[in-house]
Design a protein around this motif. Structure first.
Motif: not given
Length: 260
Positions: A1-28
């Motif tokens: 579930m993601s059309d994003f470049n800098t975040i990851d988004v997923s939903v599992d049951g009643g929980v949504a997880t949104v992760c910053l995803n620029r690890p090469s810059s320590l997610n600046a």
């Protein structure tokens, strides 16, 4: 579930997880990350099945703060940048009906720390640090960090941390209430998600009302807060959640909440 470049988004049951995803810059935080994080949080919050949101990060750090490699937009002052691109995300976290749990796998610095501190709950890696190095480059904390630091550290400890451009280790953050729980770095996200699943099984209306009450209580009088509690209690008592909880108690079974 993601059309994003800098975040990851997923939903599992009643929980949504949104992760910053620029690890090469320590997610600046750059402009794209700010834009996508706002959109991602709005998207998952609008889904009826989502009852708790986890805000995590990919890589070895939560966020190193603002991306200093990105030049400001032409004609944009730092004041406008903060008010137009950071504050709307932080205000959204505060106003969402769902609890938001920060999952901090490593260092949280600058405005990155402000995001973690502004969540409702947090899990921090036991070897991580919070860094407030603004004064080292002649700046002050932003993203509402001073608001949260004052309320958890008190004036003198907060000022010492800011004035010295210092840092706090994970245990110190836990001891003074800046974070809620510690876990090994490689278990931070899974711990936050497991906690979120537990909260997702609780009455969502009660969690929503409690979040609103606590967020407002810091700037309200006792009388105003007590009146707000009474009104929220009326909402809870009239809900299907409350009726289900009472029925489940009488029948000695787990309650199943619909959030109505």
């Amino acid at each position: 579930m993601s059309d994003f470049n800098t975040i990851d988004v997923s939903v599992d049951g009643g929980v949504a997880t949104v992760c910053l995803n620029r690890p090469s810059s320590l997610n600046a935080f750059n402009s794209e990350l700010r834009k996508e994080l706002l959109a991602g949080l709005r998207s998952v919050a609008a889904q009826p099945e989502v009852r708790v949101i986890v805000l995590g990060a990919r890589g070895r750090g939560f966020s190193s703060g603002a991306d200093l490699a990105e030049a400001p937009k032409e004609g944009q002052t730092v004041e406008r940048l903060l008010l137009d691109e950071y504050v709307p995300i932080l205000s959204l976290i505060e106003s969402l009906e769902q609890p938001v749990i920060a999952a901090v796998p490593g260092v949280m610095a600058g405005v990155g720390a402000a995001f973690a501190l502004h969540c409702d709950l947090s899990v921090m890696a036991d070897d991580a640090k919070m860094v407030m190095a603004f004064s080292n480059v002649g700046l002050v904390p932003d993203g509402g960090a001073t608001w949260n630091l004052l309320r958890n550290l008190g004036y003198q400890r907060a000022f010492k941390l800011i004035a010295e451009g210092g840092s706090l280790d994970a245990q110190s953050c836990l001891d003074c209430g800046l974070v809620t729980m510690l876990a090994p770095a490689d278990e931070v996200l899974s711990t936050a998600q497991a906690w979120a699943k537990q909260l997702a099984e609780r009455a969502p209306i009660a969690l929503r009302e409690a979040k609103t009450l606590l967020r407002n209580a810091a700037t309200q009088s006792y009388a105003t807060t007590a009146a707000a509690e009474a009104k929220a209690q009326l909402v809870c008592v009239a809900s299907e959640d409350s009726q289900e909880a009472i029925q489940a108690f009488m029948e000695k079974r787990p309650a199943v909440f619909k959030g109505k």
